[in-house]
Design an enzyme around this catalytic site. Structure first.
Site, PDB file in Angstrom:
ATOM      1  N   GLU A   1     -41.563 -25.729 -30.352  1.00  0.00           N
ATOM      2  CA  GLU A   1     -42.307 -24.528 -29.980  1.00  0.00           C
ATOM      3  C   GLU A   1     -43.663 -24.934 -29.406  1.00  0.00           C
ATOM      4  O   GLU A   1     -44.409 -25.680 -30.051  1.00  0.00           O
ATOM      5  CB  GLU A   1     -42.483 -23.645 -31.224  1.00  0.00           C
ATOM      6  CG  GLU A   1     -41.142 -23.121 -31.738  1.00  0.00           C
ATOM      7  CD  GLU A   1     -41.150 -22.780 -33.227  1.00  0.00           C
ATOM      8  OE1 GLU A   1     -42.230 -22.650 -33.815  1.00  0.00           O
ATOM      9  OE2 GLU A   1     -40.039 -22.662 -33.791  1.00  0.00           O
TER      10      GLU A   1
ATOM     11  N   GLU B   1     -36.018 -22.500 -35.739  1.00  0.00           N
ATOM     12  CA  GLU B   1     -36.026 -23.881 -36.228  1.00  0.00           C
ATOM     13  C   GLU B   1     -34.622 -24.439 -36.429  1.00  0.00           C
ATOM     14  O   GLU B   1     -34.387 -25.631 -36.225  1.00  0.00           O
ATOM     15  CB  GLU B   1     -36.842 -23.975 -37.525  1.00  0.00           C
ATOM     16  CG  GLU B   1     -38.348 -23.834 -37.319  1.00  0.00           C
ATOM     17  CD  GLU B   1     -38.813 -22.427 -36.981  1.00  0.00           C
ATOM     18  OE1 GLU B   1     -38.051 -21.462 -37.212  1.00  0.00           O
ATOM     19  OE2 GLU B   1     -39.939 -22.272 -36.474  1.00  0.00           O
TER      20      GLU B   1
ATOM     21  N   HIS C   1     -49.231 -22.848 -44.506  1.00  0.00           N
ATOM     22  CA  HIS C   1     -49.629 -23.850 -43.506  1.00  0.00           C
ATOM     23  C   HIS C   1     -50.151 -25.091 -44.216  1.00  0.00           C
ATOM     24  O   HIS C   1     -51.011 -25.788 -43.703  1.00  0.00           O
ATOM     25  CB  HIS C   1     -50.696 -23.306 -42.558  1.00  0.00           C
ATOM     26  CG  HIS C   1     -50.224 -22.195 -41.678  1.00  0.00           C
ATOM     27  ND1 HIS C   1     -50.126 -20.892 -42.106  1.00  0.00           N
ATOM     28  CD2 HIS C   1     -49.796 -22.195 -40.385  1.00  0.00           C
ATOM     29  CE1 HIS C   1     -49.680 -20.139 -41.120  1.00  0.00           C
ATOM     30  NE2 HIS C   1     -49.467 -20.902 -40.062  1.00  0.00           N
TER      31      HIS C   1
END
Ligand SMILES: Cc1ncc(C[n+]2csc(CCOP(=O)(O)OP(=O)(O)O)c2C)c(N)n1
Lengths: 334, 332
Positions: B28, B59, B128
């Protein structure tokens, strides 16, 4: 654009021979399971003819990405009944996996039949990746991938069509719609009747066919392969087929399907339809069929004996082929 | 020249792509933008959009198609934008990539790399910051590699790309752009490789062995600086979590008799458990232990929380490592 009639008849006669062989092989495997010679099989009865016809349009350098019902497809691509028997008996010489996978998990690198897992729909992305790679490397090869109707609910189905559509890859997606995923009906699986309609959402061509329409299947398969070869992108072919046997040898479909439904289903057998098609045209008759049955039976017996007598894997090899050994060549054909 | 870890990753990709035209890079935003961290910056311009391209935001596709590409004769180097988002591809990695060679009895293989930035300390919150290494280190058929600085990043990534089997290459994003000399290393301009499956003793010592990988090594190193006059500390960088180079660990612990494992993943079933088991199971090492093995890891919460105060409480750091080393060194 369609094949000449004579070519089509030659093709269909060949597929009839392979399909009948696949049917008898499948029936024999059920007997062997009942006799306790193996714990498990998955049956392709009812699916053979469309698989065979579509696979017959592949060249030796093209790729077949099968699933567990693909016995007839792998036989059409060059595997032998002995290969299938070696796989069933999980022998060391099993070309699919050396006895490591359950029966019906076919693969053969030399014949470009890609090893599959038991996990539904993962192979669709592999097919797309192979097509992507071969196109990028300049090879004029195409990929055909088979799967069931239940598989179309998995994300990987949608992701595969999407990626193939974006890159216009030479993939023919073939959904063998037998109306069931084990016991789950198509109505419980999705809100649509015509699975081929999914193709439009991904910008690709889709077509839905009945498994008994042997001419139609040949026509559409030829078209799809031609489109793929000429860079016009992927196709989704849906073939509606009966599932004549239970989902697997661990399943009893009478528990969730009525006698009425099962007897109606038997009338939609593509193998019987192909036989009728060839009989009407004088290509098959009682004499040729008796000879063919004879030939298949003796071939099967020989295959079974050879496989059963061949050695089981050496337990000492259990740790082999987790990684490529240092110094040996990369394993992929390219 | 001195380089950041991120620059070293970039250069390894560029040099490998120039060396072997079968290598393709995708994921991406890796195309024109060059990735959200710029690891693939300029690669599309140099190698064209068939060898470097953006993928759909999916994914499982990225990994599933990479498997197919590897089967079809390419060497895919796929980027998963953040390790936190690799989970949809778990099935393709574990059931497919890792098993292809085994299940086909060696007739099909999947030479591919999945690169992904991972780890905490970047104010990334729960989604994250994750450490995902043990999910994959558990799986035979995969290799799992983590560099600690620019020098190891460049050499290990080149080896990962040249490896015939699937490699998960975890990039500690907290130190991507760090300019501390421990990370910002002198890196040779040309391509070079560092072997996978080798742990490295990065500092020799006699009293305590500290075992870590990735961004935690910098914290361990700072801790040993603080304690330099007091305790002689050996630091081991595992570098490859699968296959593990247990020998280097065992030899060191036989010498020091004291072992501390540090990671920012949580402790339960974390990589430290494997190291502790390796040490305990080896008779020579077990009998040379002078103290119980110590693990320093993140607390048992699902992932790193966002608030600075909470994140600091979550992350192991030099200060916490100093305390752990002292406890271990003076244990009787
Ligand atoms: C991901 C996954 N979920 C569940 C299963 C168990 N399972 C095996 S076959 C099957 C049904 C598949 O149905 P379909 O795709 O329609 O193919 P068919 O068997 O009808 O040919 C299921 C649920 C599996 N193998 N993989």
């Amino acid at each position: 654009m369609s094949e000449k009639d004579a070519d089509l008849l030659t093709r269909l006669e060949r597929i009839f021979r392979i399909s009948l062989g696949a049917r008898r092989l499948d029936e024999r495997l059920w007997v062997l399971v009942r006799a306790g010679k193996g714990p498990f099989i998955i049956s392709g009865q009812g699916h053979e003819v469309p698989q065979g016809i579509i696979t017959s349009f592949l060249q030796p350098t093209d790729w077949l990405v099968p699933y567990y019902r693909s016995t007839c497809a792998v036989l059409t691509k060059g595997m032998t009944p002995t290969d299938v028997m070696l796989h069933f008996f999980a022998r060391a010489g099993d070309p699919s996996s050396g006895g490591r996978q359950m029966p019906s998990h076919f693969g053969d690198a030399e014949k470009r039949i890609v090893s599959g897992s038991s996990v539904i729909a993962t192979q669709l992305l592999h097919a797309v990746g192979i097509a992507h790679a071969r196109t990028l490397l300049g090879a004029q090869e195409i990929v055909v991938v088979f799967f069931g109707d239940g598989a179309t609910s998995e994300g990987d189905f949608h992701e595969a069509l999407n990626w193939a559509g974006i890159h216009k890859l030479p993939v023919v997606f073939v959904c063998e719609n037998n109306g069931y995923a084990i016991s789950v009906t198509q109505r419980e699986q999705m809100a649509i009747r015509n699975i081929a309609n999914r193709a439009r959402g991904y910008g690709i061509y889709g077509v839905s066919l009945d498994g008994t329409d042997v001419e139609g299947i040949a026509h559409e398969a030829q078209k799809a392969c031609k489109r793929a070869r000429e860079g016009e992108g992927p196709t989704l072919i849906e073939v509606r087929v009966p599932r004549l046997a239970a989902h697997s040898s661990d399943d009893d479909q009478r528990k969730y399907r009525s006698d009425h439904e099962l007897s109606k289903e038997a009338l939609r057998d593509p193998l019987a339809a192909l036989e009728r098609f060839l009989r009407v045209r004088g290509i098959v008759n009682d004499a040729t069929e008796a000879a063919l049955e004879q030939e298949i039976a003796s071939g099967l017996l020989a295959a079974e004996q050879e496989a059963e007598q061949s050695p089981t894997p050496d337990p000492a090899t259990i740790g082999e082929n987790v990684y490529l050994k240092e110094g040996s060549d990369a394993a992929n054909a390219s | 020249m001195q380089q950041t870890l991120l620059e070293a990753v970039h250069d390894a990709l560029e040099l490998e792509m120039a060396r072997d035209t079968r290598i393709v890079v995708f994921g991406e935003d890796v195309g024109k933008k060059g990735g959200v961290f710029l690891a693939t910056h300029g690669l599309q311009e140099r190698f064209g959009n068939t060898r470097v391209f953006n993928t759909p935001l999916a994914e499982s596709s990225i990994v599933g198609c990479a498997i197919g590409m590897a089967l079809g004769g390419l060497i895919p180097v796929a980027e998963i934008q953040f390790a936190d988002f690799i989970h949809p591809a778990f099935n393709q990695i574990v059931s497919e990539a890792a098993r292809m060679r085994y299940r086909s009895n060696g007739t099909f293989g999947v030479p591919m790399v999945i690169r992904t930035p991972y780890g905490g300390g970047v104010h990334g919150g729960l989604h994250h910051s994750q450490s995902i290494e043990v999910f994959y280190a558990h799986v035979p058929g995969l290799k799992v590699v983590v560099p600690r600085d620019s020098y190891t990043a460049k050499g290990l990534l080149a080896s990962a790309i040249r490896d015939p089997d699937p490699v998960i290459f975890l990039e500690p994003k907290k130190i991507y752009r760090a300019k501390d000399p421990f990370i910002y290393k002198e890196v040779c301009k040309d391509a070079y490789t560092l072997p996978l499956g080798n742990a490295e003793v990065i500092q020799e010592g006699a009293d305590v062995t500290v075992i870590a990988y990735g961004a935690m090594l910098f914290e361990c190193w700072k801790a040993t600086q603080t304690l330099a006059k007091e305790i002689s500390i050996e630091i081991i960088d595992l570098q490859t979590l699968r296959p593990l180079d247990a020998t280097t660990v065992l030899q060191s612990v036989q010498k020091t008799g004291r072992a501390l494992v540090v990671h920012e993943d949580n402790m339960f079933c974390g990589y430290g458990a494997e190291i502790a088991a390796e040490i305990s199971e080896d008779p020579d090492t077990f009998t040379s232990l002078a103290a119980p093995i110590v693990r320093l890891a993140a607390p048992e919460v699902p992932a790193a929380p966002y608030s600075k105060a909470l994140e600091e409480a979550f992350m192991p750091n030099a200060e916490k490592i100093v305390r752990a080393i002292k406890e271990l060194a003076y244990w009787k």
